[in-house]
Every structure is written in C-alpha cells, then in structure tokens.
Scaffold this motif. Sequence first.
Motif, PDB file in Angstrom:
ATOM      1  N   LEU A   4       0.853  -1.179   0.000  1.00 34.38           N
ATOM      2  CA  LEU A   4       0.000   0.000   0.000  1.00 34.38           C
ATOM      3  C   LEU A   4       0.893   1.234   0.000  1.00 34.38           C
ATOM      4  O   LEU A   4       1.740   1.398   0.885  1.00 34.38           O
ATOM      5  CB  LEU A   4      -0.905  -0.002   1.236  1.00 34.38           C
ATOM      6  N   LYS A   5       0.738   2.091  -1.001  1.00 41.95           N
ATOM      7  CA  LYS A   5       1.544   3.305  -1.108  1.00 41.95           C
ATOM      8  C   LYS A   5       0.758   4.488  -0.530  1.00 41.95           C
ATOM      9  O   LYS A   5      -0.294   4.854  -1.051  1.00 41.95           O
ATOM     10  CB  LYS A   5       1.905   3.573  -2.568  1.00 41.95           C
ATOM     11  N   ILE A   6       1.302   5.061   0.533  1.00 42.16           N
ATOM     12  CA  ILE A   6       0.631   6.149   1.246  1.00 42.16           C
ATOM     13  C   ILE A   6       1.470   7.413   1.144  1.00 42.16           C
ATOM     14  O   ILE A   6       2.641   7.431   1.533  1.00 42.16           O
ATOM     15  CB  ILE A   6       0.422   5.792   2.733  1.00 42.16           C
ATOM     16  N   ALA A   7       0.883   8.475   0.612  1.00 40.72           N
ATOM     17  CA  ALA A   7       1.551   9.781   0.579  1.00 40.72           C
ATOM     18  C   ALA A   7       1.112  10.558   1.813  1.00 40.72           C
ATOM     19  O   ALA A   7      -0.075  10.828   2.000  1.00 40.72           O
ATOM     20  CB  ALA A   7       1.202  10.545  -0.689  1.00 40.72           C
ATOM     21  N   LEU A   8       2.062  10.892   2.660  1.00 35.40           N
ATOM     22  CA  LEU A   8       1.783  11.592   3.919  1.00 35.40           C
ATOM     23  C   LEU A   8       2.339  13.010   3.862  1.00 35.40           C
ATOM     24  O   LEU A   8       3.531  13.207   3.578  1.00 35.40           O
ATOM     25  CB  LEU A   8       2.413  10.841   5.090  1.00 35.40           C
ATOM     26  N   ILE A   9       1.478  13.987   4.130  1.00 34.18           N
ATOM     27  CA  ILE A   9       1.932  15.361   4.334  1.00 34.18           C
ATOM     28  C   ILE A   9       1.271  15.888   5.609  1.00 34.18           C
ATOM     29  O   ILE A   9       0.265  15.351   6.072  1.00 34.18           O
ATOM     30  CB  ILE A   9       1.602  16.298   3.145  1.00 34.18           C
ATOM     31  N   ALA A  10       1.830  16.942   6.159  1.00 34.40           N
ATOM     32  CA  ALA A  10       1.255  17.583   7.343  1.00 34.40           C
ATOM     33  C   ALA A  10       1.787  19.011   7.412  1.00 34.40           C
ATOM     34  O   ALA A  10       2.695  19.394   6.674  1.00 34.40           O
ATOM     35  CB  ALA A  10       1.619  16.811   8.615  1.00 34.40           C
ATOM     36  N   LYS A  67       2.593  12.502  -8.946  1.00 40.92           N
ATOM     37  CA  LYS A  67       3.643  11.777  -9.661  1.00 40.92           C
ATOM     38  C   LYS A  67       4.011  10.478  -8.943  1.00 40.92           C
ATOM     39  O   LYS A  67       4.459   9.509  -9.570  1.00 40.92           O
ATOM     40  CB  LYS A  67       4.885  12.668  -9.800  1.00 40.92           C
ATOM     41  N   LEU A  68       3.786  10.434  -7.628  1.00 38.84           N
ATOM     42  CA  LEU A  68       4.084   9.225  -6.841  1.00 38.84           C
ATOM     43  C   LEU A  68       3.047   8.129  -7.057  1.00 38.84           C
ATOM     44  O   LEU A  68       3.267   6.979  -6.692  1.00 38.84           O
ATOM     45  CB  LEU A  68       4.149   9.581  -5.352  1.00 38.84           C
ATOM     46  N   GLN A  69       1.889   8.482  -7.608  1.00 35.06           N
ATOM     47  CA  GLN A  69       0.772   7.559  -7.844  1.00 35.06           C
ATOM     48  C   GLN A  69       0.412   6.775  -6.578  1.00 35.06           C
ATOM     49  O   GLN A  69       0.433   5.539  -6.561  1.00 35.06           O
ATOM     50  CB  GLN A  69       1.108   6.596  -8.990  1.00 35.06           C
ATOM     51  N   PRO A  70       0.067   7.486  -5.511  1.00 37.15           N
ATOM     52  CA  PRO A  70      -0.225   6.800  -4.245  1.00 37.15           C
ATOM     53  C   PRO A  70      -1.588   6.122  -4.249  1.00 37.15           C
ATOM     54  O   PRO A  70      -2.486   6.483  -5.020  1.00 37.15           O
ATOM     55  CB  PRO A  70      -0.191   7.941  -3.232  1.00 37.15           C
ATOM     56  N   ASP A  71      -1.732   5.141  -3.374  1.00 38.38           N
ATOM     57  CA  ASP A  71      -3.042   4.514  -3.169  1.00 38.38           C
ATOM     58  C   ASP A  71      -3.895   5.359  -2.231  1.00 38.38           C
ATOM     59  O   ASP A  71      -5.127   5.342  -2.316  1.00 38.38           O
ATOM     60  CB  ASP A  71      -2.870   3.115  -2.566  1.00 38.38           C
ATOM     61  N   LEU A  72      -3.229   6.082  -1.335  1.00 32.56           N
ATOM     62  CA  LEU A  72      -3.925   6.831  -0.304  1.00 32.56           C
ATOM     63  C   LEU A  72      -3.128   8.106   0.012  1.00 32.56           C
ATOM     64  O   LEU A  72      -1.896   8.065   0.062  1.00 32.56           O
ATOM     65  CB  LEU A  72      -4.062   5.971   0.954  1.00 32.56           C
ATOM     66  N   ILE A  73      -3.825   9.209   0.226  1.00 30.35           N
ATOM     67  CA  ILE A  73      -3.167  10.463   0.597  1.00 30.35           C
ATOM     68  C   ILE A  73      -3.660  10.888   1.975  1.00 30.35           C
ATOM     69  O   ILE A  73      -4.879  10.933   2.217  1.00 30.35           O
ATOM     70  CB  ILE A  73      -3.440  11.582  -0.430  1.00 30.35           C
ATOM     71  N   ILE A  74      -2.724  11.185   2.870  1.00 33.64           N
ATOM     72  CA  ILE A  74      -3.042  11.578   4.237  1.00 33.64           C
ATOM     73  C   ILE A  74      -2.507  12.983   4.505  1.00 33.64           C
ATOM     74  O   ILE A  74      -1.340  13.274   4.235  1.00 33.64           O
ATOM     75  CB  ILE A  74      -2.422  10.603   5.269  1.00 33.64           C
ATOM     76  N   VAL A  75      -3.374  13.839   5.043  1.00 40.79           N
ATOM     77  CA  VAL A  75      -2.967  15.178   5.485  1.00 40.79           C
ATOM     78  C   VAL A  75      -3.139  15.198   7.003  1.00 40.79           C
ATOM     79  O   VAL A  75      -4.253  15.321   7.510  1.00 40.79           O
ATOM     80  CB  VAL A  75      -3.815  16.284   4.822  1.00 40.79           C
ATOM     81  N   ALA A  76      -2.024  15.100   7.716  1.00 44.08           N
ATOM     82  CA  ALA A  76      -2.065  14.838   9.153  1.00 44.08           C
ATOM     83  C   ALA A  76      -2.037  16.109  10.005  1.00 44.08           C
ATOM     84  O   ALA A  76      -1.184  16.281  10.881  1.00 44.08           O
ATOM     85  CB  ALA A  76      -0.907  13.914   9.542  1.00 44.08           C
ATOM     86  N   GLY A  77      -2.979  17.012   9.770  1.00 44.56           N
ATOM     87  CA  GLY A  77      -3.180  18.144  10.658  1.00 44.56           C
ATOM     88  C   GLY A  77      -2.396  19.399  10.342  1.00 44.56           C
ATOM     89  O   GLY A  77      -1.449  19.398   9.564  1.00 44.56           O
ATOM     90  N   ASP A  78      -2.812  20.493  10.978  1.00 44.94           N
ATOM     91  CA  ASP A  78      -2.243  21.834  10.787  1.00 44.94           C
ATOM     92  C   ASP A  78      -2.240  22.241   9.315  1.00 44.94           C
ATOM     93  O   ASP A  78      -1.240  22.743   8.786  1.00 44.94           O
ATOM     94  CB  ASP A  78      -0.830  21.924  11.375  1.00 44.94           C
ATOM     95  N   THR A  79      -3.369  22.033   8.681  1.00 42.57           N
ATOM     96  CA  THR A  79      -3.548  22.522   7.314  1.00 42.57           C
ATOM     97  C   THR A  79      -3.572  24.046   7.315  1.00 42.57           C
ATOM     98  O   THR A  79      -3.124  24.693   6.369  1.00 42.57           O
ATOM     99  CB  THR A  79      -4.858  21.973   6.721  1.00 42.57           C
ATOM    100  N   PHE A  80      -4.076  24.614   8.408  1.00 48.09           N
ATOM    101  CA  PHE A  80      -4.225  26.068   8.515  1.00 48.09           C
ATOM    102  C   PHE A  80      -3.220  26.647   9.517  1.00 48.09           C
ATOM    103  O   PHE A  80      -2.518  25.905  10.205  1.00 48.09           O
ATOM    104  CB  PHE A  80      -5.662  26.408   8.923  1.00 48.09           C
ATOM    105  N   ASP A  81      -3.200  27.959   9.593  1.00 43.62           N
ATOM    106  CA  ASP A  81      -2.209  28.650  10.418  1.00 43.62           C
ATOM    107  C   ASP A  81      -2.895  29.592  11.409  1.00 43.62           C
ATOM    108  O   ASP A  81      -2.514  30.753  11.552  1.00 43.62           O
ATOM    109  CB  ASP A  81      -1.242  29.432   9.516  1.00 43.62           C
ATOM    110  N   ASN A  82      -3.941  29.055  12.086  1.00 39.69           N
ATOM    111  CA  ASN A  82      -4.682  29.776  13.121  1.00 39.69           C
ATOM    112  C   ASN A  82      -5.527  30.943  12.606  1.00 39.69           C
ATOM    113  O   ASN A  82      -6.202  31.601  13.399  1.00 39.69           O
ATOM    114  CB  ASN A  82      -3.742  30.320  14.212  1.00 39.69           C
TER     115      ASN A  82
END
Length: 399
Positions: free
Chosen positions: A157-163, A185-200
């Motif tokens: 399982l290919k997981i692209a993780l950003i935060a 370009k990585l062609q992931p199976d799943l993309i995860i955005v692990a919090g702090d998308t915003f800056d308060n």
Amino acid sequence: MAALFLAPFYLAVCFYVLNWMLKWMAVCNNIFALAAFRYGFSALYILTATTLLSSFLIKKPDGLHRTLKHISNLWLGTFLYALIGIGIADFIRILLYFSPLADASWFHSRLMFAATGFFTGVLILFFSFYGFFHAKKLYTTTWNISSAKSCSGHDTLKIALIADLHLGYNTDEIFLKRLVKRINKLQPDLIIVAGDTFDNDFHAIKHPQKCASILSALKSTYGTYCCYGNHDLDEAILAGFTFGGQKENADERFEQFFHDAGMTLLDDEVRLIENHFYLVGRKDPARCKKLISEKERLTPNQLTQHLDKSKPILIIDHQPKELSLLADAGADLILGGHTHNGQLFPGNLLLPLMWENPYGLLKKGNAYSVVTSGAGVWGPNMRLGTKSEICLVKMQFHS
C-alpha cells in the motif's frame, strides 16, 4: 501572561544584538559612526523588531498587514541566527580575554574587531538566505515498512503523507501546485494530510477557493483523508502565544475548505476502506481544550475496540503522542506531524528530549510510527537542518 513576562527579555536581547551591530559597523567605516546613521539604522531596526507586535495590532489595510507579517516571519529566523552568531562570537571573545592570547596586539586591533563582525555578519546572512530558499524546496522521503497482516487486493500500500501546510502567509498557491504535482507523480493509493492545514487564521489565506481547488486535484486510489491539528483553529497569536482563551465553536470555514478541497475529515472517526483496511482519524487534544463545544477525544481502545483486528489499522494523529497505547489498541501504522523536526537548527537537536518519535520512523510493539517534518513552515519562513517534505510510506503486507 507568558508573552508579557518575556517581553522585557526580548527587548533586552534585541538591544544586545543592536549594540554589537553598531559597534562592528562603526569600526568598518567612519560613515557608520555618524550620529545620523546610528539613529537612522536604530530606528529601522526597532521598526523591524516590533513587526511581531505591529502585525498583530494592524489588521487593515490588508496589504499592510500582510507585509508586516512577511517581515516579522523573516525577522524571527534572521534574529535567531543573529543572536546565536553574535552570542558565540561574544563568548569566544570573553574566553580569549582571560587567556594568554589577550596580551597579543592583534587581539585588541581595530582590524581584528572589524573582521570578527564582518565574518559573523556574513554567516548570519548566509544561514538566513539559505534557510529561506531551502524551506521552499520540496523533498520526498520514502519509508518501507512491513506488516504481518494481509490486505486484500494489495501486496503493498503506497501512502503519501503530508502535514503542517500552515496555509497563509508562508504557504501560497505556487507552492501548493508544486506539492500536488509531486504527490500525483508518486501515484499513491492513499493520501493523508495529518493536521495543521491552517495557520490559526483563515483570513491569512489570500485566495482560499483557489487553494482548495488546487488541492482538489490530488489523485489517489482511495482518496485524500485528513485530521485536525492544534493550529486548525481561528485564534489570535502574538509571537507564538495565543490570546482569547476558549472559543465556543470552531470556524466553519475550515471544514468547508476540506470539503471543497476533496478531503475527507476524520475527527475521531473510523472508515473501513473498501473492506481492505481501516483508517482512523483522531481529534487533536490541544484543539479540544480550546473549543467549548468540542468533546474530549476518544481513547485508542475506544476507537478500535469494535474493529476486525485481522485487517490493517492505520491511524492519523497530528501529535505523535500515546504511541504505546495506540500500538496496544491494534494500530499497525500511526501517521503524524506537528514537530516540524524542529524546523530550525538547533531545534532539531532538542526535540528528542520532548518526543518519543520527533521525526521519521519508529517501531513501537507491532506498530510503526511515521512522523513527517511537514510540507510547510510555521512562524519563521525558513528551514535549517530540516526539510519540507512529502513522505511516501510503502507498507508491505504478508500474502
């Protein structure tokens, strides 16, 4: 209260840096020793040093507010390295003063004093410029892990993780376009955005609809999932300190942004992804404490007690805490961020004192913890000794 307590210390340190800068410049050229230059330079220095406060107080016009924020973010990083550089130079000077070398003529010469200041200044500028441009460069870090479990339809399982995107003053549409292109370009199976998308501050995002549209172009087999972080809350911040206490409700624009960006928010929720694996998104503990309407987050056992433990269990948790509890609750992979890996040296050297897994890959029981240093930056728009990254986690299953 903490900000008020530290204000005199900050002002004293600012004066310490300014004093040495004026001394060094004065020995380089007589023009720099003139009262007109000293007063003018000091005034400019004070205006820059106080952009932390002025950007907090001045909200309109928007263009001026944003300019002050950009200057204050640049100032924070540059000031840190000015303080470190001048502090080290001053410390070495004191050591030499009490050594036999203090009797040497070169030690008290004008040339030596000027050279020390010039060398220190060059280093400060180099680290500041390097940190600013380095923060804008995106890296891809790959982690390979294995699980004793099977996952129907997948050997890997290919997981692209950003935060830690911290959308706003430091992260704009140009950066997001590069980020989306690199992830796709990585062609992931799943993309995860692990919090702090915003800056308060949702208002900090100059074109929120455009940013959401860019992120909606992310492509993967199973979609993009996210959780909240401690900065995903609209609140006033001055030099890293929050004001205003608890809030009744969260800003609804944050959740709407996730919807517009094609992200599925998991807030203490569990999803069984096409009967292949579980994905669990946790609430952020700091965010829960600041929202009156928010319930306390569920414990790891409460989240996983009814799950089929023969299937892989992936958990998104912004802050890399409770790793042992999550592993004992059946987690196979724990994905997080928050630490920025210290963002600026020497912060990355101090993080192991505070976090069990400050960055990278850690095996905890039968679970793996992966903590990313983040794609964006918070506060100083610089990185030194760390990197802005996309993590590609390749999870191999027993077949």
